[in-house]
Design an enzyme around this catalytic site. Structure first.
Site, PDB file in Angstrom:
ATOM      1  N   ALA A 129       1.003  -0.856  -0.465  1.00 54.11           N
ATOM      2  CA  ALA A 129      -0.002  -0.119  -0.002  1.00 54.11           C
ATOM      3  C   ALA A 129       1.078   1.296   0.128  1.00 54.11           C
ATOM      4  O   ALA A 129       1.979   1.233   0.386  1.00 54.11           O
ATOM      5  CB  ALA A 129      -0.369   0.184   1.094  1.00 54.11           C
ATOM      6  N   ALA A 131       0.423   5.387   0.656  1.00 60.02           N
ATOM      7  CA  ALA A 131      -0.494   6.218   1.309  1.00 60.02           C
ATOM      8  C   ALA A 131       0.139   8.309   0.645  1.00 60.02           C
ATOM      9  O   ALA A 131       1.266   7.777   0.238  1.00 60.02           O
ATOM     10  CB  ALA A 131      -1.316   6.234   2.272  1.00 60.02           C
ATOM     11  N   SER A 132      -0.631   9.204   0.991  1.00 61.31           N
ATOM     12  CA  SER A 132       0.500   9.626   1.135  1.00 61.31           C
ATOM     13  C   SER A 132       1.043   9.974   1.898  1.00 61.31           C
ATOM     14  O   SER A 132       2.173  11.217   2.375  1.00 61.31           O
ATOM     15  CB  SER A 132      -0.708  11.271   1.084  1.00 61.31           C
ATOM     16  N   ALA A 134       2.642   7.551   3.913  1.00 59.94           N
ATOM     17  CA  ALA A 134       3.565   6.964   4.606  1.00 59.94           C
ATOM     18  C   ALA A 134       3.542   5.335   3.275  1.00 59.94           C
ATOM     19  O   ALA A 134       1.604   5.143   2.582  1.00 59.94           O
ATOM     20  CB  ALA A 134       3.648   6.064   5.888  1.00 59.94           C
ATOM     21  N   GLN A 135       3.956   4.084   3.131  1.00 57.55           N
ATOM     22  CA  GLN A 135       3.599   3.131   2.771  1.00 57.55           C
ATOM     23  C   GLN A 135       4.113   1.962   3.242  1.00 57.55           C
ATOM     24  O   GLN A 135       5.034   1.518   4.379  1.00 57.55           O
ATOM     25  CB  GLN A 135       4.564   2.931   1.235  1.00 57.55           C
ATOM     26  N   VAL A 136       3.462   1.009   2.950  1.00 57.38           N
ATOM     27  CA  VAL A 136       3.615   0.175   3.805  1.00 57.38           C
ATOM     28  C   VAL A 136       4.024  -1.910   2.680  1.00 57.38           C
ATOM     29  O   VAL A 136       3.866  -1.921   2.120  1.00 57.38           O
ATOM     30  CB  VAL A 136       2.511  -0.851   4.329  1.00 57.38           C
ATOM     31  N   LYS A 156       5.873  -0.333   8.449  1.00 53.35           N
ATOM     32  CA  LYS A 156       5.028   1.584   7.827  1.00 53.35           C
ATOM     33  C   LYS A 156       6.773   2.390   7.353  1.00 53.35           C
ATOM     34  O   LYS A 156       7.305   2.286   8.421  1.00 53.35           O
ATOM     35  CB  LYS A 156       4.278   2.046   8.273  1.00 53.35           C
ATOM     36  N   ASP A 291     -10.692   6.717  11.508  1.00 51.70           N
ATOM     37  CA  ASP A 291     -10.824   6.087  10.211  1.00 51.70           C
ATOM     38  C   ASP A 291     -11.156   4.491  10.234  1.00 51.70           C
ATOM     39  O   ASP A 291      -9.848   3.770   9.569  1.00 51.70           O
ATOM     40  CB  ASP A 291      -9.760   7.069   9.672  1.00 51.70           C
TER      41      ASP A 291
END
Length: 515
Positions: A129, A131-132, A134-136, A156, A291
């Site tokens: 994944a 995202a704005s 971080a990434q995993v 992460k 969220d």
């Protein structure tokens, strides 16, 4: 001057992007920097497909990480943007292209001060994944006696260069908020500057993954005795400011109903567990996952719900939880006077407004919603519409409740996906009624009173100590004030009024010379 130039330049870039997506209405509604907005109209496109909120979401996605996070924050402000636009912004996809593995390696090794191969036995260079923020990546830790084959984890990693971009954009948002409060006095009750501050605090917490790890750890403690809901364990030895490592979850996304049924699990149990967990977060703990969309909620093989991604969290103090409980109980029982009085007691509506008028407004909102079939009743939508009518009563925005309303809306969406014919709050009703009886009934009020007395008693020795010290000083030397205090007590002159006479003299002298 430098600040003005920098902000106008950035605003010009933003306005051009919004114009291309036919989404300038947001800046127009704020009523600030009109020349910039007017000039950007040259780049405006017509007949752009989609609703206004969808076009705005597309523009924010193009503008990058801060704009994406700000759009998600705006999605809770139906009182400011309207319900349709807020709903469209809630669908804003927080996805960006992944950054290279070479940067991932550099960040991990710099943060944890060891070679990547010493930290992880295996590390998948392809992110699962991005995202704005971080990434995993998935990884496996080296073998230990507890985990002879290593432990499967999710890592992460913070996106590089993010802090500098965020500082630039948050300065612009503060500037715009100040302009809005100056140019649009009627919008001050919506607390634009406080909203930006709340947004800044939220993203700042997200940009330090130690805070997210701490949030996960705190929520895990809150639910350690609950067999229906849990949080992944934090690997603190492999966690730092820009890196966070959690145990890897093996489960089904909560919205994949067919697979849940095929696994022999009952979707009603899943929704009941989700409703109970969310209610406990909000009312028992005052600390909730803000969220909890389907991508952040999984069902393990034994039916246990597991939440991930703790970057956006909300907190409610005890007093706010009590008032919220009074509101919900009033709505559920059709006691709209109780709902109105809760607002006045909390100080959210000015005391000079009519309780009867606000009661009538609450009824006008609730009756159409509470009169629907049980499965269609949305407590989150009820709260959202309540916030929209507050302008008539000059009710100030309550950012913490707006975040809660957004979270409830997302949670209700999960419930309707998994069990469309069931109302998740009805499933949680026994827990709701028990909490209400314990905290809003006579025993709850007595306990609150005892807490107040205990708090005052704990402070009393300190108060007496300060009073005794003050009395001794006054008897020995009289009352002495610090020089800064004396300076502050002197009448202050308005600098404009000080300069004005000299300016008038200069103007008159000029006129005399001209004559």
């Amino acid at each position: 001057m430098l600040r003005l130039t920098r902000n106008l330049t950035r605003l010009w870039v933003i306005a051009r992007v919004m114009a291309r997506h036919d989404a300038l209405f947001l800046l127009e509604r704020l009523g600030v920097a009109a020349p910039v907005v007017t000039a950007a109209r040259v780049f405006a496109r017509r007949n752009v497909p989609g609703r206004p909120g969808q076009r705005l979401a597309a523009a924010l996605a193009e503008l990058g990480p801060t704009a994406i996070k700000f759009g998600q924050a705006l999605s809770i402000r139906s009182d400011l943007l309207g319900e349709e636009i807020a709903r469209d912004l809630a669908e804003l996809q927080d996805r960006l292209p992944p950054f290279p593995f070479a940067q991932v390696r550099t960040i991990i090794e710099s943060e944890l001060d060891r070679p990547l191969e010493d930290i992880f036995a295996e590390f998948d260079p392809e992110p699962v994944a991005a995202a704005s923020i971080a990434q995993v990546h998935f990884a496996i830790t080296p073998p230990t006696p507890e985990y002879p084959s290593g432990r499967r984890v999710a890592v992460k990693v913070l996106r590089p260069g993010l802090a500098e971009v965020f500082r630039r954009d948050i300065a612009l948002l503060y500037w715009l908020a100040e302009l809005v409060e100056f140019a649009q006095p009627a919008l001050r009750r919506l607390k634009p500057t406080e909203t930006i501050r709340m947004f800044e605090d939220s993203v700042t917490m997200e940009m330090d993954l130690r805070f997210e790890a701490a949030a996960a750890s705190e929520m895990a403690e809150n639910f350690e005795s609950d067999p229906t809901f849990r949080v992944p364990e934090v690997d603190w030895m492999r966690t730092g400011q820009r890196v966070m490592t959690l145990e890897r979850i093996v489960g089904l996304p909560v919205d994949e109903v067919d697979r849940i049924v095929a696994a022999g699990l009952d979707p009603l149990d899943t929704i009941r567990n989700a409703a109970n967990a969310f209610f406990n977060m909000v009312f028992r703990d005052g600390f909730f996952h803000a969220d909890m969309h389907p991508g952040n909620l999984f069902v393990e093989p034994d039916g246990t719900l597991v939440a991930v991604d703790f970057g956006i969290m909300g907190r409610l103090d005890r007093a706010t939880r009590r008032y919220l409980g009074e509101m919900l109980l009033g709505f559920l029982n059709g006691d709209y006077r109780r709902v109105a009085e809760a607002h006045f007691t909390a100080g959210w509506v000015p005391a000079d407004k009519s309780v009867e008028g606000f009661t009538q407004a609450c009824r006008s909102i609730a009756e159409p919603i509470m009169g629907k079939p049980l499965a269609d009743i949305s407590i989150a939508r009820l709260l959202g519409q309540l916030f929209q009518v507050t302008e008539t009563f000059q009710m100030e925005a309550q950012p913490q409740l707006l975040m809660l309303q957004k979270s409830m809306l997302v949670t209700e969406g999960v419930g309707r996906t998994v069990a469309p014919t069931v109302n998740m709050w009805e499933l949680a009703r026994p827990m709701i009624e028990t909490w209400m009886a314990q905290n809003l009934g006579p025993m709850g009020r007595l306990r609150d009173g005892m807490d107040t007395v205990t708090s005052a008693a704990e402070r009393l020795p300190r108060i007496l100590e300060h009073a005794d010290r003050a009395a001794s000083l006054m008897s020995a030397d009289g009352l002495r004030l610090h020089p800064d205090t004396l300076k502050a007590m002197r009448p202050r002159r308005n600098p404009v009024l000080q300069v004005l006479p000299w300016a008038l003299v200069a103007v008159l002298a000029t006129l005399l010379v001209v004559d």
